[in-house]
Design an enzyme around this catalytic site. Sequence first.
Site, PDB file in Angstrom:
ATOM      1  N   SER A  11       0.830  -1.211   0.000  1.00 38.53           N
ATOM      2  CA  SER A  11       0.000   0.000   0.000  1.00 38.53           C
ATOM      3  C   SER A  11       0.860   1.255   0.000  1.00 38.53           C
ATOM      4  O   SER A  11       0.560   2.229   0.689  1.00 38.53           O
ATOM      5  CB  SER A  11      -0.888  -0.009   1.236  1.00 38.53           C
ATOM      6  N   LYS A 121       8.688  -4.160  -9.555  1.00 35.28           N
ATOM      7  CA  LYS A 121       9.760  -4.017 -10.529  1.00 35.28           C
ATOM      8  C   LYS A 121      11.098  -4.307  -9.866  1.00 35.28           C
ATOM      9  O   LYS A 121      11.626  -3.474  -9.121  1.00 35.28           O
ATOM     10  CB  LYS A 121       9.710  -2.624 -11.146  1.00 35.28           C
ATOM     11  N   ALA A 154       2.903   6.468 -10.646  1.00 35.47           N
ATOM     12  CA  ALA A 154       1.711   6.333  -9.800  1.00 35.47           C
ATOM     13  C   ALA A 154       0.886   7.623  -9.719  1.00 35.47           C
ATOM     14  O   ALA A 154      -0.348   7.586  -9.805  1.00 35.47           O
ATOM     15  CB  ALA A 154       2.134   5.881  -8.407  1.00 35.47           C
ATOM     16  N   LYS A 205      14.847  -1.108 -16.290  1.00 38.10           N
ATOM     17  CA  LYS A 205      14.626   0.309 -16.653  1.00 38.10           C
ATOM     18  C   LYS A 205      14.896   1.234 -15.470  1.00 38.10           C
ATOM     19  O   LYS A 205      15.210   2.405 -15.654  1.00 38.10           O
ATOM     20  CB  LYS A 205      13.231   0.510 -17.253  1.00 38.10           C
TER      21      LYS A 205
HETATM   22  P1  NAD Z   1       6.915   2.752  -2.106  1.00 38.23           P
HETATM   23  O1  NAD Z   1       8.172   3.174  -2.778  1.00 38.23           O
HETATM   24  O2  NAD Z   1       5.871   3.767  -1.857  1.00 38.23           O
HETATM   25  O3  NAD Z   1       7.371   1.987  -0.778  1.00 38.23           O
HETATM   26  C1  NAD Z   1       6.874   2.176   0.443  1.00 38.23           C
HETATM   27  C2  NAD Z   1       6.061   0.977   0.886  1.00 38.23           C
HETATM   28  O4  NAD Z   1       6.895  -0.014   1.493  1.00 38.23           O
HETATM   29  C3  NAD Z   1       5.056   1.420   1.950  1.00 38.23           C
HETATM   30  O5  NAD Z   1       3.796   0.838   1.693  1.00 38.23           O
HETATM   31  C4  NAD Z   1       5.658   0.839   3.219  1.00 38.23           C
HETATM   32  O6  NAD Z   1       4.680   0.558   4.197  1.00 38.23           O
HETATM   33  C5  NAD Z   1       6.263  -0.436   2.699  1.00 38.23           C
HETATM   34  N1  NAD Z   1       7.196  -1.049   3.627  1.00 38.23           N
HETATM   35  C6  NAD Z   1       8.170  -0.446   4.363  1.00 38.23           C
HETATM   36  N2  NAD Z   1       8.796  -1.371   5.119  1.00 38.23           N
HETATM   37  C7  NAD Z   1       8.213  -2.568   4.865  1.00 38.23           C
HETATM   38  C8  NAD Z   1       8.438  -3.901   5.311  1.00 38.23           C
HETATM   39  N3  NAD Z   1       9.385  -4.198   6.180  1.00 38.23           N
HETATM   40  N4  NAD Z   1       7.656  -4.894   4.822  1.00 38.23           N
HETATM   41  C9  NAD Z   1       6.688  -4.619   3.922  1.00 38.23           C
HETATM   42  N5  NAD Z   1       6.418  -3.379   3.439  1.00 38.23           N
HETATM   43  C10 NAD Z   1       7.201  -2.366   3.907  1.00 38.23           C
HETATM   44  O7  NAD Z   1       6.251   1.529  -2.928  1.00 38.23           O
HETATM   45  P2  NAD Z   1       5.539   1.582  -4.346  1.00 38.23           P
HETATM   46  O8  NAD Z   1       5.824   2.855  -5.068  1.00 38.23           O
HETATM   47  O9  NAD Z   1       4.131   1.187  -4.139  1.00 38.23           O
HETATM   48  O10 NAD Z   1       6.332   0.470  -5.159  1.00 38.23           O
HETATM   49  C11 NAD Z   1       6.074  -0.910  -5.041  1.00 38.23           C
HETATM   50  C12 NAD Z   1       6.544  -1.582  -6.323  1.00 38.23           C
HETATM   51  O11 NAD Z   1       5.818  -1.037  -7.424  1.00 38.23           O
HETATM   52  C13 NAD Z   1       8.022  -1.354  -6.646  1.00 38.23           C
HETATM   53  O12 NAD Z   1       8.560  -2.527  -7.191  1.00 38.23           O
HETATM   54  C14 NAD Z   1       8.012  -0.262  -7.702  1.00 38.23           C
HETATM   55  O13 NAD Z   1       9.115  -0.328  -8.574  1.00 38.23           O
HETATM   56  C15 NAD Z   1       6.732  -0.607  -8.428  1.00 38.23           C
HETATM   57  N6  NAD Z   1       6.117   0.520  -9.145  1.00 38.23           N
HETATM   58  C16 NAD Z   1       6.067   1.762  -8.606  1.00 38.23           C
HETATM   59  C17 NAD Z   1       5.461   2.791  -9.310  1.00 38.23           C
HETATM   60  C18 NAD Z   1       5.388   4.196  -8.771  1.00 38.23           C
HETATM   61  O14 NAD Z   1       5.186   5.133  -9.552  1.00 38.23           O
HETATM   62  N7  NAD Z   1       5.504   4.384  -7.463  1.00 38.23           N
HETATM   63  C19 NAD Z   1       4.884   2.525 -10.559  1.00 38.23           C
HETATM   64  C20 NAD Z   1       4.928   1.246 -11.077  1.00 38.23           C
HETATM   65  C21 NAD Z   1       5.551   0.236 -10.348  1.00 38.23           C
HETATM   66  P1  13P Z   2      10.251   5.146 -10.315  1.00 41.54           P
HETATM   67  O1  13P Z   2      10.329   4.078  -9.253  1.00 41.54           O
HETATM   68  O2  13P Z   2      11.588   5.530 -10.887  1.00 41.54           O
HETATM   69  O3  13P Z   2       9.453   6.329  -9.867  1.00 41.54           O
HETATM   70  O4  13P Z   2       9.444   4.522 -11.545  1.00 41.54           O
HETATM   71  C1  13P Z   2       8.091   4.307 -11.390  1.00 41.54           C
HETATM   72  C2  13P Z   2       7.640   3.409 -12.476  1.00 41.54           C
HETATM   73  O5  13P Z   2       7.937   2.248 -12.459  1.00 41.54           O
HETATM   74  C3  13P Z   2       6.858   4.020 -13.582  1.00 41.54           C
HETATM   75  O6  13P Z   2       6.393   3.070 -14.483  1.00 41.54           O
END
Ligand code: NAD
Ligand code: 13P
Length: 349
Positions: A11, A121, A154, A205
């Site tokens: 989340s 990712k 996001a 990437k």
């Molecule tokens: P984030 O970078 O916001 O990470 C924070 C999350 O990690 C929080 O929910 C936090 O509670 C959790 N966390 C912290 N310590 C923890 C622990 N010990 N155990 C479990 N959870 C813990 O996360 P995000 O942006 O949602 O990214 C998650 C995945 O989605 C990543 O692989 C990222 O590359 C991918 N992703 C991100 C985006 C984006 O724009 N943010 C877009 C596409 C894919």
């Molecule tokens: P960043 O973790 O570099 O923000 O990339 C988010 C993402 O995966 C967009 O598709």
Amino acid sequence: MSKKSVCIVGSGNWGSAIAKILGKNAKDRSDQFETCVKMWMYEEMVDGRKLTEIVNTEHENVKYLPGVKIPENVVAIPDLIKASEDADILIFVLPHQFVAKTCEQMKGKIKPSAIAVSLIKGVSIDDSGMRMISNVIKEVLGIECCALMGANLAGEVAQEQFCETTIGCAVNGTGELLKSLFETPYFRCSVVTDQATVELCGALKNIVGIGAGIADGLGHGDNTKAAVIRLGLMEMIKFSEIFIPGSQRATFFESCGISDLVATCHGGRNRMLGEHIVKSDKTVKQLEKELLKGQSFQGPLAAREIFKMLKDKNLIERFPLFVSVHYICLRESQPEEFINCLRNHPEHI
Ligand code: NAD
Ligand code: 13P
């Protein structure tokens, strides 16, 4: 067909944006899905209140995606087992370093018939080599696991700005089920069978995104960034040819490939990291704490893991961009060296 219940495992920034989509779709497509979507939340205190309590009363993740309303049928649950035990579809969306431990806690406590999809990712590297994150989930939980990744910053998805994504799934029917769960008029899903390449693109990437930020930080413009994107793409393709037998070139032309690379190199957190590495002498850990306030950069860890794979196979010279980003993140090489690495890239020989 019985209705499928959905649980989001994670989340953060992306988990909360995807909760907005899944909450609406589960409600609108109630012939296919249970209306209530459970979201496991790693509990923490924000301004003296539990974050789950804030999400369940204000319907906003004020820490990881402030200013965006999450539908009321999405319920935040701090207990991982309570959140996931009844789910038919598990959506994994955590920083990749937490996946294995989270799955270990769920082992034997979920429906054996459940299916999973990874939005994570990254890859997992250990002494036995490289595994896709979906394989970690599959092996620990003993269930099918697909992948969904694309050019999906996001914040933009949460604002309902049009984008595309790629579902990697080789199992008949599952890709279509996931498409009907995730797709909206602003979030267009394509299904491909080459799942491993979809996932590998998502991990690699992020390394290139740091490189784009380094070029930005050094004051270079769009031509240099275009070169970073092209040479980064060539390394991604070469890496997949060596490490994923059967990887298809066409997958790089899906949203998970070139589109995500472009989006990350322009607007991603990893790009921002690269720029700040140039403009300060702080460590990656310090920059993560200061710039992301709880979110996480996935690129430095991916660069370290990929470097280990390349070193073990004596391939370092063939992937100078990935290797240069790794050394710069460790502060073992100067950012200016990155431009030399582009100049002398084997693609020019
Ligand atoms: P984030 O970078 O916001 O990470 C924070 C999350 O990690 C929080 O929910 C936090 O509670 C959790 N966390 C912290 N310590 C923890 C622990 N010990 N155990 C479990 N959870 C813990 O996360 P995000 O942006 O949602 O990214 C998650 C995945 O989605 C990543 O692989 C990222 O590359 C991918 N992703 C991100 C985006 C984006 O724009 N943010 C877009 C596409 C894919
Ligand atoms: P960043 O973790 O570099 O923000 O990339 C988010 C993402 O995966 C967009 O598709």
